[in-house]
Motif scaffolding. Structure first.
Motif, mmCIF file in Angstrom:
data_model
loop_
_atom_site.group_PDB
_atom_site.id
_atom_site.type_symbol
_atom_site.label_atom_id
_atom_site.label_comp_id
_atom_site.label_asym_id
_atom_site.label_seq_id
_atom_site.Cartn_x
_atom_site.Cartn_y
_atom_site.Cartn_z
ATOM 1 N N THR A 1 9.698 25.381 11.061
ATOM 2 C CA THR A 1 9.886 25.621 12.402
ATOM 3 C C THR A 1 9.771 27.063 13.043
ATOM 4 N N SER A 2 9.559 28.011 12.220
ATOM 5 C CA SER A 2 9.317 29.322 12.712
ATOM 6 C C SER A 2 7.730 29.655 12.539
ATOM 7 N N ALA A 3 7.037 28.877 12.327
ATOM 8 C CA ALA A 3 5.732 28.873 12.031
ATOM 9 C C ALA A 3 5.009 29.214 13.338
ATOM 10 N N ALA A 4 5.575 28.924 14.653
ATOM 11 C CA ALA A 4 4.962 29.025 15.826
ATOM 12 C C ALA A 4 6.229 29.067 16.964
ATOM 13 N N TYR A 5 5.538 29.685 18.055
ATOM 14 C CA TYR A 5 6.698 29.922 19.222
ATOM 15 C C TYR A 5 7.505 28.746 19.407
ATOM 16 N N SER A 6 6.777 27.190 19.062
ATOM 17 C CA SER A 6 7.575 26.149 19.481
ATOM 18 C C SER A 6 6.813 25.003 18.557
ATOM 19 N N VAL A 7 7.853 24.433 17.950
ATOM 20 C CA VAL A 7 7.359 23.546 16.634
ATOM 21 C C VAL A 7 7.832 22.027 17.036
ATOM 22 N N SER A 8 7.086 21.122 16.879
ATOM 23 C CA SER A 8 7.691 19.596 16.939
ATOM 24 C C SER A 8 7.273 18.849 15.607
ATOM 25 N N ILE A 9 8.051 18.315 15.054
ATOM 26 C CA ILE A 9 7.519 17.352 13.853
ATOM 27 C C ILE A 9 7.836 16.011 14.263
ATOM 28 N N PHE A 10 6.845 15.120 14.125
ATOM 29 C CA PHE A 10 6.869 13.623 14.729
ATOM 30 C C PHE A 10 6.630 12.934 13.314
ATOM 31 N N SER A 11 7.502 11.948 13.537
ATOM 32 C CA SER A 11 7.553 11.077 12.361
ATOM 33 C C SER A 11 8.111 9.621 12.577
ATOM 34 N N SER A 12 8.021 8.635 11.658
ATOM 35 C CA SER A 12 8.497 7.364 11.753
ATOM 36 C C SER A 12 9.724 7.345 11.012
ATOM 37 N N LEU A 13 10.076 8.347 10.079
ATOM 38 C CA LEU A 13 11.087 8.639 9.353
ATOM 39 C C LEU A 13 11.078 7.725 7.871
ATOM 40 N N SER A 14 9.797 6.967 7.723
ATOM 41 C CA SER A 14 9.743 6.161 6.755
ATOM 42 C C SER A 14 8.214 7.004 5.969
ATOM 43 N N GLY A 15 8.227 6.485 4.526
ATOM 44 C CA GLY A 15 6.959 7.057 3.923
ATOM 45 C C GLY A 15 7.128 8.437 3.319
ATOM 46 N N PRO A 16 6.322 8.800 2.849
ATOM 47 C CA PRO A 16 6.472 10.227 2.080
ATOM 48 C C PRO A 16 6.154 11.502 2.939
ATOM 49 N N ALA A 17 5.725 11.391 3.945
ATOM 50 C CA ALA A 17 5.079 12.379 4.861
ATOM 51 C C ALA A 17 5.532 12.198 6.332
ATOM 52 N N ALA A 18 5.734 13.300 7.065
ATOM 53 C CA ALA A 18 5.824 13.572 8.554
ATOM 54 C C ALA A 18 4.424 13.369 8.869
ATOM 55 N N SER A 19 4.162 12.518 10.114
ATOM 56 C CA SER A 19 2.893 11.977 10.439
ATOM 57 C C SER A 19 2.055 13.047 11.181
ATOM 58 N N GLN A 20 2.925 13.967 12.099
ATOM 59 C CA GLN A 20 2.117 14.990 12.797
ATOM 60 C C GLN A 20 3.252 16.256 12.878
ATOM 61 N N VAL A 21 2.622 17.558 12.785
ATOM 62 C CA VAL A 21 3.365 18.736 13.057
ATOM 63 C C VAL A 21 2.624 19.429 14.149
ATOM 64 N N TRP A 22 3.214 19.673 15.311
ATOM 65 C CA TRP A 22 2.620 20.409 16.428
ATOM 66 C C TRP A 22 2.789 21.841 16.685
ATOM 67 N N LEU A 23 2.114 22.830 16.550
ATOM 68 C CA LEU A 23 2.478 24.343 16.586
ATOM 69 C C LEU A 23 2.111 24.749 17.787
ATOM 70 N N LYS A 24 2.800 25.254 18.646
ATOM 71 C CA LYS A 24 2.586 26.154 20.063
ATOM 72 C C LYS A 24 2.863 27.650 19.888
ATOM 73 N N SER A 25 1.567 28.017 19.615
ATOM 74 C CA SER A 25 1.680 29.521 19.280
ATOM 75 C C SER A 25 1.394 30.389 20.706
ATOM 76 N N ARG A 26 2.171 31.229 20.724
ATOM 77 C CA ARG A 26 1.682 32.362 21.878
ATOM 78 C C ARG A 26 0.802 33.254 21.293
ATOM 79 N N THR A 27 -0.439 33.460 22.233
ATOM 80 C CA THR A 27 -1.539 34.379 21.761
ATOM 81 C C THR A 27 -1.125 35.712 21.526
ATOM 82 N N ASP A 28 -0.084 36.169 22.298
ATOM 83 C CA ASP A 28 0.368 37.511 22.260
ATOM 84 C C ASP A 28 1.225 37.903 21.336
ATOM 85 N N THR A 29 1.248 36.885 19.985
ATOM 86 C CA THR A 29 2.060 37.521 18.884
ATOM 87 C C THR A 29 1.295 37.012 17.579
ATOM 88 N N ASP A 30 2.040 37.207 16.463
ATOM 89 C CA ASP A 30 1.085 36.951 15.100
ATOM 90 C C ASP A 30 0.740 35.452 15.299
#
Length: 401
Positions: free
Chosen positions: A182-211
């Motif tokens: 959750t600290s990998a970007a300025y804003s992070v969203s994890i999308f999932s059905s809560l079933s199965g072995p993996a979260a289906s998607q992780v969206w990273l919104k990163s400011r370009t003025d930071t690392d």
């Protein structure tokens, strides 16, 4: 539906009404905006936002949509600290319900409020700012204190954001590395059905003025970079989603999940959201995944996001770093309402707070234990609206008694 065109018209309307409630862009899924009397919409309020470059603030009419405000700020080289998933919602509605956006270091949208103006039960116009007594109780006010007419928000210099999406991130990896994810970007969203072995998607919104540690990366905590733009729901075109694939662009076009020109919903969904202390995030994931057999048949998608702590009395992040679990349900209201008490019961040990604008079952006696300033807010509402002009069935059941 009343649509006054000026503050003076609104003052006369409120003073004469026996029961009245504000209504915004109608993105609430419970009865918070309902009224047995007059419902007031501020879409006809006129006037552009007022920019104060010295104070780094902008003042807007309460009915202004975030997407329209963002376009104004971009033209003048400024930005807000965050946006919610949808740019279509009104400033007043989002502020009054502690609607949030995402980011470990980002407070919800209400934390940007520097001052406000509202019409109270007797038609008076009240102004308050951060130096005013009870200001922290007046911001996330659920429409119980009056009708917002103008809101002043903090702004900052404009910045750019890139959005990278990763798929099939193993739950074991998310749980083991939750803070890092959750600290990998300025804003992070994890999308999932809560079933199965993996979260289906992780969206990273990163400011370009930071690392940008994961900009253009092929892998993310066991997941892989998406090969094409993604919609949070499987099998749906991403044409109406904000730009992905790492293409930098204005904050106004990246921080929300969807484009302003897109009509976000045709009504074929319901929503709930529960917020827990960030220290309990992994436990909450495990509890909810343990209920996946009951949740999955009703679920379209679950989104997991984080928010910084704040001092706003009825904010879901009052006094604590927070993680939110947002559920977009299929339009099966009876089934969803039957499920919610079971979810709330298993989440109760984590001191879970529901989003004020979504479906939930918790009653006043349970909610007041979750907010240290709950009684102070009730007193403030009684003092500002002693006859209960702004009270409705939702407030009576969940907040004011």
């Amino acid at each position: 539906m009343a649509q006054p065109a000026s503050v003076d018209e609104l003052r006369v309307l409120v003073a004469a009404a026996s029961a009245v409630r504000p209504v915004g862009t109608r993105h609430s899924f419970n009865g918070i905006a309902d009224s047995s009397g007059i419902m007031v919409n501020l879409d006809k309020f006129e006037g552009l936002p007022v920019l104060d470059e010295q104070a780094r603030t902008v003042t807007v009419s309460a009915g202004t949509r975030y997407g329209d405000l963002a376009a104004f700020l971009v033209r003048h080289g400024y930005a807000l600290h965050n946006l919610a998933s949808l740019p279509h919602i009104s400033v007043a509605g989002a502020v009054a319900t502690a609607t949030h956006g995402s980011g470990n270091g980002n407070g919800n949208l209400a934390t940007a409020v520097a001052a406000l103006e509202l019409v109270t039960a007797d038609g008076s116009l009240v102004r308050a700012d951060r130096s005013s007594p009870d200001f922290n109780g007046m911001v996330v006010s659920l429409g119980a204190l009056g009708i917002f007419t103008g809101i002043t928000l903090d702004i900052e210099p404009a910045y750019e954001v890139r959005q990278d999406v990763f798929t099939n991130v193993p739950w074991a990896s998310v749980e083991e590395n939750f803070d890092a994810v959750t600290s990998a970007a300025y804003s992070v969203s994890i999308f999932s059905s809560l079933s199965g072995p993996a979260a289906s998607q992780v969206w990273l919104k990163s400011r370009t003025d930071t690392d940008l540690p994961y900009a253009g990366a092929a892998e993310f905590f066991g997941g892989t970079a998406a090969e094409e733009p993604m919609h949070p729901l499987p099998g749906i075109s991403a044409v109406n989603c904000s730009q992905q694939m790492g293409v930098p662009g204005s904050w106004s076009d990246r921080l929300a999940h969807f484009r302003l020109a897109f009509t976000p919903s045709n009504g074929d969904e319901l929503q709930s959201e529960y917020l827990v202390p960030r220290s309990s995030a992994v436990e909450a994931i495990r509890v909810l995944r343990g209920l996946s057999a009951k949740i999955a048949p009703l679920l379209q998608v679950c989104e997991i996001r984080t928010m910084a702590r704040d001092d706003l009395w009825l904010s879901n992040s009052y006094g604590q770093e927070t993680v939110a679990f947002h559920f977009t349900w299929k339009p099966r209201q009876a089934d969803v309402e039957e499920l919610l008490p079971h979810m709330e019961a298993v989440l109760a040990p984590l001191r879970t707070r529901p989003h004020w604008g979504k479906l939930f079952a918790l009653e006043q006696a349970q909610l007041q234990e979750l907010y240290p300033r709950f009684a102070d807010f009730r007193n403030l509402a009684h003092n500002m609206d002693p006859e209960g002009k702004f009270r409705n069935a939702f407030l009576a059941r969940h907040v004011l008694g």
